[in-house]
Design a protein around this motif. Structure first.
Motif, PDB file in Angstrom:
ATOM      1  N   PRO A   1       5.184   0.066  19.798  1.00 51.65           N
ATOM      2  CA  PRO A   1       5.090   0.462  21.229  1.00 51.65           C
ATOM      3  C   PRO A   1       4.172  -0.581  22.398  1.00 51.65           C
ATOM      4  CG  PRO A   1       4.260   2.211  19.513  1.00 51.65           C
ATOM      5  CD  PRO A   1       4.210   0.947  18.930  1.00 51.65           C
ATOM      6  N   ASP A   2       4.597  -0.222  23.435  1.00 46.78           N
ATOM      7  CA  ASP A   2       3.785  -1.014  24.400  1.00 46.78           C
ATOM      8  C   ASP A   2       2.380  -0.579  24.600  1.00 46.78           C
ATOM      9  OD1 ASP A   2       4.829   1.055  25.727  1.00 46.78           O
ATOM     10  OD2 ASP A   2       5.962  -0.200  27.405  1.00 46.78           O
TER      11      ASP A   2
ATOM     12  N   ARG B   1       6.054   2.181  28.945  1.00 50.51           N
ATOM     13  CA  ARG B   1       7.561   2.176  29.436  1.00 50.51           C
ATOM     14  C   ARG B   1       8.507   2.263  28.031  1.00 50.51           C
ATOM     15  NH1 ARG B   1      11.232  -2.305  28.949  1.00 50.51           N
ATOM     16  NH2 ARG B   1       9.516  -3.472  27.847  1.00 50.51           N
ATOM     17  N   ALA B   2       7.948   1.823  26.845  1.00 53.15           N
ATOM     18  CA  ALA B   2       8.807   1.761  25.583  1.00 53.15           C
ATOM     19  C   ALA B   2       8.944   3.497  25.252  1.00 53.15           C
ATOM     20  CB  ALA B   2       8.156   0.881  24.650  1.00 53.15           C
TER      21      ALA B   2
ATOM     22  N   THR C   1       9.089   4.102  21.847  1.00 53.63           N
ATOM     23  CA  THR C   1       8.385   4.555  20.743  1.00 53.63           C
ATOM     24  C   THR C   1       6.946   4.857  21.148  1.00 53.63           C
ATOM     25  OG1 THR C   1       8.574   1.981  20.814  1.00 53.63           O
ATOM     26  CG2 THR C   1       9.340   3.234  18.749  1.00 53.63           C
TER      27      THR C   1
END
Lengths: 502, 317
Positions: free
Chosen positions: A35-36, A44-45, A47
């Motif tokens: 993940p970010d 944003r991501a 995950t």
């Protein structure tokens, strides 16, 4: 003797150091990528949302059939003309740092989403103009325009509440040590390695949280991810690829469940975006002919072993907003040829941009063959994903093959793609009567009324066809039989309430 | 020439090399398709968000200016911040480097334990079935793709037998046992590849020294064959192998991209791949630069070892 003793002591130390939490239940979840930032405002991501489900409670949640239900807010009431909404908040809720969750915290969070540079939530709740604290446990969100889908936005990252104290202290590094009000609190993160969270003792709904500790392990290689599930290293894996399903089903120790996703795979057609809009723009019969030449059921059957769902609308056939009067049409090559003759382009030729991704590449080849039978020449041009999206924005395309991850509220699947000058309306399709329906649907709180409005939009869009919607994936979650109480949600996010490890 | 002067000269020569590498990394990365700002801006592509990202990371400035800003920061030890998860890149490097070093050391151990004895044995028993088998195994070790071998080992030892974990990593101080078990399979995958090279080099170097006059003399003095091989021949044969070892070690340090990916080991290789996929410029630049520096330094180390081990080098050159 002393040697033996020291050796024994050493072994004891190693064993003790080895597994300090062996007595607790640990759930290990394999993520498809790392993940970010773990900050709901700038995350944003996709995950990241799986991790947030453990860390950060939201004002509302959705049920598996997409009804909005309370989480940190207990109820909502729309003001006059849907221009404001009053939220009642759950009493006695604490953030992981012990700070109280209250109306001030909600105001802080909404304002943080709106004011933080680089916020990805601003576009989701930008219509919120101000937040009034009515009392400690109720707030009013004032909107610049009526916006019923706002509530659905509050069931995701825009509705996640972080501790104001921690957010102020950590500033733009909040994502490295998130402090929220979810069932689990942050322990540590090893970038590309793992994210560890542990049960929060003061969680408001702690009776329903059984698992003590969760480790999220990003494993990008799908074969390795599956092997880790089969070996028992992982208890759950997300977004299982259809090609891996057979192996999981063949293993008695494993289970897999799937549910129709919120989004769809689609081909936007350039209707009026610059000079390249001339090929497929203009006469809608051209686009109808392409649509008729496609056999969606065959694509789903041959490429995805029937694990996905053929689709033609902006919601899947399982959604309450699907217009059942217009099911996926049967293929009709003769009719397609006839429409092309009537439109004056019996030898239609166009180019579709496809990113180098297996599902879409294979589907494009099948489409190419199907269209050829109707006398349509479709050239496939491979292009890296982000480059393709840029070309889409510029109008440097006739058609491109992309997807939308989907939103729980139907508005999120249609509005910006189809409204005149919409942020994602790369086709530059523009239809005043459709716009009126889309705007009215945003202002209508009654689901039955909204359904009628969206039914009409579907009718218009299936006639004008600025985008070809082709199929909906199923989100599959694979897990060890030891995991009990798992319910799949169309957003693919694992809910930890009620989840057990036997 | 003294050893100190030699090292100093080589270190000075390092500066232009690294500078060239930095220009290369920076310009090659510009060729990557896709705009990082757009990649970062998410599905909605809010134009204001894209512009804000461009400004924040100087992506709106000319390339030369971007390069100057970056190089200036790097010289101050600041590699910037990961575009994706906002963690300072120097922190990422510091946490990944020990992992990759540990994996490289373990792989080298596997390579030495397998490659050296196999090379010596096949050189002393040239033309026998043993030599043939060792060659075959070495060639297989060289040719088998890492990702395939990795998956096979996982399927056998983790899925079928359940002896070892399929993936993951734990630091030695948090869980020493798990640290070893998680590193075992990837070390074998990487180590067998290097062992193949080791074996081939050891074999040919040994064959050369075994033919040398002093070995014949030793044998003539009826020195036991074991001593002839290990003391007289192997010691001299080791010089090229030391060089090779240092170079191979450098290669391992620059990140075992596929192996780290398959075994989910959070080292340099994984950092690099994820960086490329996420258009995480800052991370990619830093990883490549640091890897290049390590590689060059290890090459230097190899030369120094060679210099130390081989008295003839100290004469003129």
């Amino acid at each position: 003797m002393s040697w033996t003793r020291s050796l024994l002591a050493l072994v004891a130390v190693i064993v003790l150091a080895a597994d300090p939490v062996s007595a607790q239940s640990i759930l290990r979840i394999g993520l498809n990528d790392d993940p970010d930032a773990l900050d709901p405002t700038i995350s944003r991501a996709y995950t990241g949302r799986l991790v947030f489900a453990a860390l950060c409670d939201k004002l509302f949640d959705v049920t598996p059939d997409l009804k909005i239900v309370p989480q940190l807010a207990t109820s909502y009431e729309w003001g006059p003309n849907q221009r404001s909404v009053v939220l009642k908040l759950r009493p006695g809720v604490k953030f992981h740092d012990g700070e109280p969750f209250n109306a001030e915290a909600v105001r802080f969070n909404i304002e943080r989403h709106l004011a933080t540079p680089g916020s990805f939530r601003k576009s989701e709740i930008g219509e919120v103009k101000s937040v009034d604290v009515i009392n400690d446990l109720s707030v009013r969100l004032n909107l610049s325009e009526p916006l019923v889908p706002l509530l659905a936005a509050l069931t995701d990252r825009a509705g996640m509440m972080v501790s104001p104290k921690a957010a102020k202290e950590l500033g733009d590094r909040f994502g490295t040590r998130p402090v929220c009000a979810g069932p689990y609190k942050f322990v540590e993160r090893v970038a590309q390695g793992k994210i560890v969270v542990e049960r929060f003792a003061d969680y408001w709904d702690k009776a329903n949280i059984q698992i003590e500790r969760i480790e999220f392990l990003p494993i990008t290689d799908s074969t390795a991810r599956l092997a880790s599930l089969r070996s028992g290293d992982l208890h759950m894996i997300e977004r299982v690829s259809p090609s891996d399903l057979a192996q999981i089903r063949a293993d008695a120790r494993l289970k897999v469940v799937g549910i129709a996703e919120l989004g769809y795979q689609m081909i936007p057609l350039n209707v009026n975006n610059g000079p390249r809009g001339k090929v497929l723009g203009g006469d809608p019969r051209i686009r109808q002919a392409i649509d008729l030449a496609i056999d969606r059921e065959t694509i789903v059957k041959t490429i995805f072993g029937n694990e996905y769902i053929a689709g033609n609308q902006f919601v899947s056939p399982t959604s309450p907003y699907y217009n059942s009067k217009f099911p996926v049409r049967k293929r009709d090559v003769a009719k397609a040829r006839q429409l092309l003759r009537e439109a004056g382009v019996p030898n239609l030729a166009f180019t579709v941009i496809v990113p180098p991704e297996r599902d879409r590449q294979e589907a494009a080849l099948v489409l190419q063959a199907m269209l050829a039978e109707a006398g349509i020449t479709m050239t496939i041009q491979s292009q890296e994903n982000v480059t393709m999206l840029q070309a889409g924005r510029r109008g440097d395309f006739e058609a491109y093959f992309t997807f939308w991850s989907g939103r729980p509220d139907p508005d999120g699947n249609i509005y910006t793609f189809n409204i005149c000058n919409g942020g994602q309306n790369d086709s530059h399709y523009c239809n005043a009567s459709l716009d009126a329906l889309l705007i009215k649907a945003r202002q209508t709180a009654d689901p039955a009324e909204r359904k009628k409005l969206y039914d009409q939009t579907t009718e218009i869009l299936l006639r004008d066809l600025p985008r070809l919607i082709l199929w909906h994936r199923r989100v599959f979650t694979g897990f060890n039989a030891k995991v009990q109480g798992f319910t799949p949600y169309p957003d693919g996010i694992i809910r930890f309430r009620g989840l057990k490890l036997s | 020439m003294s050893l100190g002067l030699y090292i100093a000269r080589r270190l000075v020569a390092l500066v232009p090399t690294l500078l060239l590498v930095s220009v290369l990394i920076f310009s090659l990365q510009q060729l990557l398709p896709g705009d990082p700002a757009l990649a970062l801006a998410g599905e909605d592509h809010d134009p204001a968000a894209v512009a804000a990202i461009r400004a924040k990371y100087h992506l709106d400035r000319p390339l030369v200016v971007q390069y100057r800003i970056w190089l200036g920061n790097v010289l101050r030890g600041d590699f910037g911040e990961s575009l994706r998860n906002r963690i300072p890149v120097s922190e990422l490097l510091a946490s990944k480097l020990p992992v990759t070093v540990e994996l490289a050391v373990c792989s080298m151990l596997v390579a030495l334990l397998l490659g050296l004895p196999a090379g010596v044995l096949s050189a002393t028993r040239k033309g026998t079935p043993l030599d043939f088998t060792a060659n075959l195994v070495a060639l297989s070790g060289l040719s088998v793709p890492h990702f395939w071998l990795g998956i096979m080992l996982i399927l056998l030892f983790a899925v079928r037998l359940g002896w070892l974990p399929a993936s993951g990593y734990a630091t030695p101080w948090e869980d020493p046992l798990r640290n070893l078990t998680t590193l075992l399979l990837p070390s074998i995958v990487l180590g067998t590849g290097v062992a193949g090279v080791m074996m081939r080099h050891t074999r040919s170097a040994m064959m050369q020294t075994l033919d040398a006059d002093y070995v014949r003399t030793a044998r003539a003095k009826s020195v036991p064959e074991r001593l002839v091989v290990l003391k007289h021949a192997l010691r001299n044969a080791l010089i090229p192998i030391i060089t090779l070892g240092a170079i191979e070690f450098g290669r391992l340090l620059s990140g075992a991209v596929l192996t780290e990916q398959i075994f989910n080991i959070p080292g340099f290789g994984k950092l690099l791949v994820d960086g490329v996929f996420n258009r995480d410029y800052a991370v990619v630049q830093a990883v490549v630069l640091v890897s290049a520096a390590l590689y060059v330094l290890l090459n230097l180390l190899a030369d120094v070892l060679y210099f130390v081990a081989n008295p003839r080098m100290r004469g003129g050159a």
